[in-house]
Design a protein around this motif. Structure first.
Motif, short mmCIF file in Angstrom:
data_model
loop_
_atom_site.label_atom_id
_atom_site.label_comp_id
_atom_site.label_asym_id
_atom_site.label_seq_id
_atom_site.Cartn_x
_atom_site.Cartn_y
_atom_site.Cartn_z
N PHE A 274 6.63 -16.48 -53.21
CA PHE A 274 5.91 -15.96 -54.37
C PHE A 274 6.87 -15.01 -55.08
O PHE A 274 6.99 -13.84 -54.72
N HIS A 275 7.54 -15.53 -56.10
CA HIS A 275 8.64 -14.80 -56.72
C HIS A 275 8.20 -13.48 -57.33
O HIS A 275 8.99 -12.53 -57.40
N ASP A 276 6.95 -13.40 -57.77
CA ASP A 276 6.50 -12.17 -58.41
C ASP A 276 6.27 -11.04 -57.42
O ASP A 276 6.06 -9.90 -57.83
N LEU A 277 6.33 -11.33 -56.12
CA LEU A 277 6.16 -10.27 -55.12
C LEU A 277 7.47 -9.57 -54.78
O LEU A 277 7.45 -8.56 -54.07
N LYS A 278 8.58 -10.07 -55.26
CA LYS A 278 9.85 -9.38 -55.02
C LYS A 278 9.81 -8.01 -55.68
O LYS A 278 9.45 -7.88 -56.86
N ASP A 279 10.13 -6.99 -54.90
CA ASP A 279 10.14 -5.59 -55.33
C ASP A 279 8.75 -5.04 -55.62
O ASP A 279 8.61 -3.90 -56.09
#
Length: 252
Positions: free
Chosen positions: A5-10
């Protein structure tokens, strides 16, 4: 990982009870996505923090806290937001499924369990909403116990039902602010605590017979559903209680 889930990075994530059982699996799962995780718990989690830092190169923030201390819980959430930025996700996971014969429940039993299993959830939600980023997500752990009418779990099941109702109400109230609120109702997840306190070969075999999927559920089975609810992959999903129980409730 089954999915990224790329939007969960950082993303700034706060988890109650994030150092053991299902919570530890969730901490591990969010760190694997590149999230910045803070968690609370009563037990010393320093060894777990070191393990996660070595595994992911990303050290979670552990804040010792008894979640029944509302002021301390809300301060921990504020501390997490200060350290990692406005929350993208709150996961209310910590719980106590202590068994009682209903006829023997005392007022103190009732108050103690509701403080852990319901009151702490509400006030964590309250503070998280205050320090939450736009398009933030709250995920509350409920249980299928209240759907099954599980014997000897009347106090816990009452809290579970309350969590589902609270989730729907907060979703309605905070939706205009872009905050999504959902719940997860797991089946019987075999954590170390469950194995030590409640599970017997007979009870495990009997419960497995109720499941459509004939595999014992483990903490890792909760990670994907929680990541989905925290991510923008579920951007238009709110006010829901998502059952993850290998098919006990849905298939009768």
């Amino acid at each position: 990982m089954a999915a990224t889930f790329h939007d969960l990075k950082d993303a700034s994530v706060f988890i109650t009870g994030g150092g053991n059982g299902i919570g530890a699996a969730l901490t591990d799962g969010f760190l694997a996505q590149g999230a910045r995780v803070a968690f609370v718990g009563r037990s010393d989690a320093r060894a777990f923090v070191d393990e996660m830092a070595t595994k992911h190169g990303n050290r979670p923030l552990f804040i010792p806290c008894d979640i029944t201390d509302t002021a301390a819980l809300q301060e921990a959430i504020a501390q997490a937001a200060s350290a990692h930025g406005p929350l993208r996700a709150l996961v209310n996971n910590a719980a106590n499924d202590l068994r009682h014969d209903a006829s023997n429940v005392t007022v103190q039993d009732w108050d103690d369990l509701q403080a852990i299993n319901l009151k702490a959830y509400f006030f964590a939600c309250q503070k998280a909403a205050e320090v939450m980023a736009p398009q933030g997500a709250i995920i509350n752990f409920s249980s299928i116990a209240h759907m099954l009418g599980a014997a000897r779990l009347s106090v816990y099941a009452t809290a579970n039902a309350g969590i589902s109702g609270m989730t729907r109400s907060l979703a309605r109230e905070w939706g205009p602010r872009g905050i999504r609120v959902n719940a997860i109702a797991p089946g019987w997840v075999f954590t170390e605590k469950q194995e030590n306190l409640w599970a017997t070969p007979e009870s495990k075999a009997g419960f497995l017979e109720k499941q459509c999927l004939r595999q014992f559920m483990k903490p890792a089975d909760m990670v994907g559903p929680v990541l989905f609810l925290a991510s923008q992959a579920s951007a238009m999903m709110t006010g829901q209680t998502m059952v993850v129980d290998a098919g006990v409730v849905g298939a009768g």
